[in-house]
Design a protein around this motif. Structure first.
Motif, short mmCIF file in Angstrom:
data_model
loop_
_atom_site.label_atom_id
_atom_site.label_comp_id
_atom_site.label_asym_id
_atom_site.label_seq_id
_atom_site.Cartn_x
_atom_site.Cartn_y
_atom_site.Cartn_z
N LYS A 1 0.86 -1.18 0.00
CA LYS A 1 0.00 0.00 0.00
C LYS A 1 0.89 1.23 0.00
O LYS A 1 1.73 1.40 0.88
N GLU B 1 3.10 -1.04 4.15
CA GLU B 1 2.61 0.30 3.88
C GLU B 1 3.77 1.27 3.75
O GLU B 1 4.64 1.34 4.62
N TYR C 1 0.96 5.48 -0.27
CA TYR C 1 0.17 6.70 -0.29
C TYR C 1 1.05 7.92 -0.08
O TYR C 1 2.06 7.90 0.61
N SER C 2 0.65 8.98 -0.77
CA SER C 2 1.32 10.27 -0.63
C SER C 2 0.57 11.10 0.40
O SER C 2 -0.61 10.87 0.65
N LYS D 1 -2.83 5.54 -3.06
CA LYS D 1 -3.77 6.55 -2.58
C LYS D 1 -3.03 7.85 -2.33
O LYS D 1 -1.93 7.86 -1.77
N HIS D 2 -3.64 8.96 -2.75
CA HIS D 2 -3.07 10.29 -2.51
C HIS D 2 -3.94 11.00 -1.49
O HIS D 2 -5.00 11.54 -1.81
N ARG D 3 -3.49 11.00 -0.25
CA ARG D 3 -4.32 11.47 0.85
C ARG D 3 -4.73 12.93 0.73
O ARG D 3 -5.88 13.30 1.01
N ALA E 1 4.63 5.32 2.97
CA ALA E 1 4.10 6.69 2.86
C ALA E 1 5.21 7.62 2.39
O ALA E 1 6.34 7.54 2.87
#
Length: 290
Positions: A167, A246, A169-170, A279-281, A248
Motif C-alpha cells: 500500500k 505500507e 500513499y502520498s 492513494k493520494h491522501r 508513505a
C-alpha cells in the motif's frame, strides 16, 4: 468456489491458520458449527458479491464432539472436488504446554477432570474428521512461518499471490504525518513545483510536474536509492508472515513531489508483480493554502 475447512485439536494452531488464509485472500469464518457449513457455503455461492475462496474453522466449540454431527459434512465433502479439509494436530504434551503458557481454558474443561483428560476426549471426538482429512499438519515442532509455507503449498497458490501486498500513499506534512506506515519517506528536500506558476494547479499525476520533479539529479539519485531499499526489503517481510507493507511518501502539501514519487514507485512495483494499491491522501486539498 475454493473452500477450505480447518479443524483439529484445540491449541494446534487453527487461529493462526485462519489468519494466514485471510491474508492470502480467503473469506474466513471462525467457529462455525459443522451442521451449518453446507448451508453457509450455499449462501456464499448465491451471494450477489462474487466470493471465490472461503475458509472455515470448525471444532469442538461448534459441538463437533456430539456424535454424528460430522456425517453430513463427510457426505458433502465427497461431492465437492474444490473442498479441502485440513486437520491440525499436535502431541498431547505440546498441547498441555501451550495451554499452560497461555493460561486459557480448554473447550472441554467442564467435561473432564483435568486438562489431559479434556485433550484426550477431544482427540477421540475428532477421530472421524482426522480420517477424512485431505491433509494432516502436525504443528508440534513448527513455527508460524513454517505453517504459512505449508498452507500456501497445500492450497496451491501461485507464487506471486504469496508476495506481500503493498500500500503506497502520498501525503502532506502540513496536514499531519501518517500513522501506522511501515516506511515514511520525506521528499521536501527537492525543489517545490508549487512555486512554478505553470505547475501550481497541476499535481504529480500530471506529466509536466513529474518531468520537473525528476529533472533534478538529487531526485534521480534518491529514487534509485529508494527503489533499491524497497526492492530488497519487501520480500523479506514474507519470511516473517507480514502480508501487507505500507509505504508513505510526504512533501509539504502532498500534491506534487510526494505524488510523483508514489506514482513512480507504485508503477515499478506493479511491473515486478506486486499487488499494489495507491492513494493520494491530500491531493485534493486547497492548493492555495500553502
Amino acid at each position: 468456489m475454493k473452500t477450505i475447512i480447518i479443524t483439529g485439536m484445540s491449541g494446534a494452531g487453527k487461529s493462526q491458520a485462519i489468519q494466514i488464509l485471510e491474508d492470502l485472500g480467503y473469506f474466513c469464518v471462525d467457529n462455525i458449527p459443522p451442521q451449518l457449513i453446507v448451508t453457509f457455503i450455499n449462501l456464499c455461492q448465491q451471494s450477489a458479491t462474487e466470493i471465490e475462496k472461503i475458509a472455515l474453522v470448525t471444532d469442538v466449540r461448534g459441538d463437533v464432539f456430539l456424535e454424528g454431527k460430522d456425517i453430513p459434512l463427510a457426505e458433502y465433502k465427497a461431492t465437492r472436488e474444490d473442498l479441502k479439509l485440513i486437520f491440525l494436530d499436535a502431541r498431547d504434551e505440546v498441547l498441555v504446554s501451550r495451554y499452560q503458557e497461555t493460561r486459557r481454558n480448554h473447550p472441554l474443561t467442564h467435561f473432564a477432570s483435568n486438562l489431559i483428560e479434556a485433550i484426550r476426549a477431544e482427540r477421540k471426538s475428532l477421530e472421524h474428521f482426522r480420517e477424512i482429512a485431505d491433509e494432516v499438519i502436525d504443528t508440534s515442532d513448527i513455527k508460524v512461518r513454517e505453517l504459512k509455507e505449508q498452507l500456501t503449498k497445500l492450497v496451491k497458490l501461485d507464487r506471486d499471490q504469496s508476495k506481500p501486498k503493498v500500500k503506497i500513499y502520498s501525503f502532506g506534512f502540513k496536514y499531519a504525518s501518517p500513522m501506522g506506515a511501515d516506511f515514511v519517506f520525506d521528499v521536501r528536500f527537492l525543489p517545490n513545483p508549487f512555486y512554478k506558476q505553470e505547475l501550481r494547479n497541476l499535481t504529480g499525476e500530471d506529466q509536466p510536474v513529474r518531468d520537473y520533479v525528476m529533472s533534478f539529479r538529487e531526485a534521480e539519485v534518491f529514487y534509485q536509492k529508494l527503489w533499491d531499499l524497497i526492492e530488497f526489503v519487501i520480500p523479506q517481510f514474507a519470511k516473517v508472515s507480514k502480508n501487507t507493507v505500507e509505504i508513505a511518501i510526504g512533501c509539504t502539501g502532498g500534491q506534487h513531489r510526494s505524488v510523483t514519487f508514489a506514482c513512480l514507485l507504485s508503477q515499478a512495483l506493479k511491473e515486478k508483480g506486486y499487488e499494489t494499491t495507491l492513494k493520494h491522501r491530500d491531493i485534493k486539498r486547497n492548493r492555495l493554502d500553502h
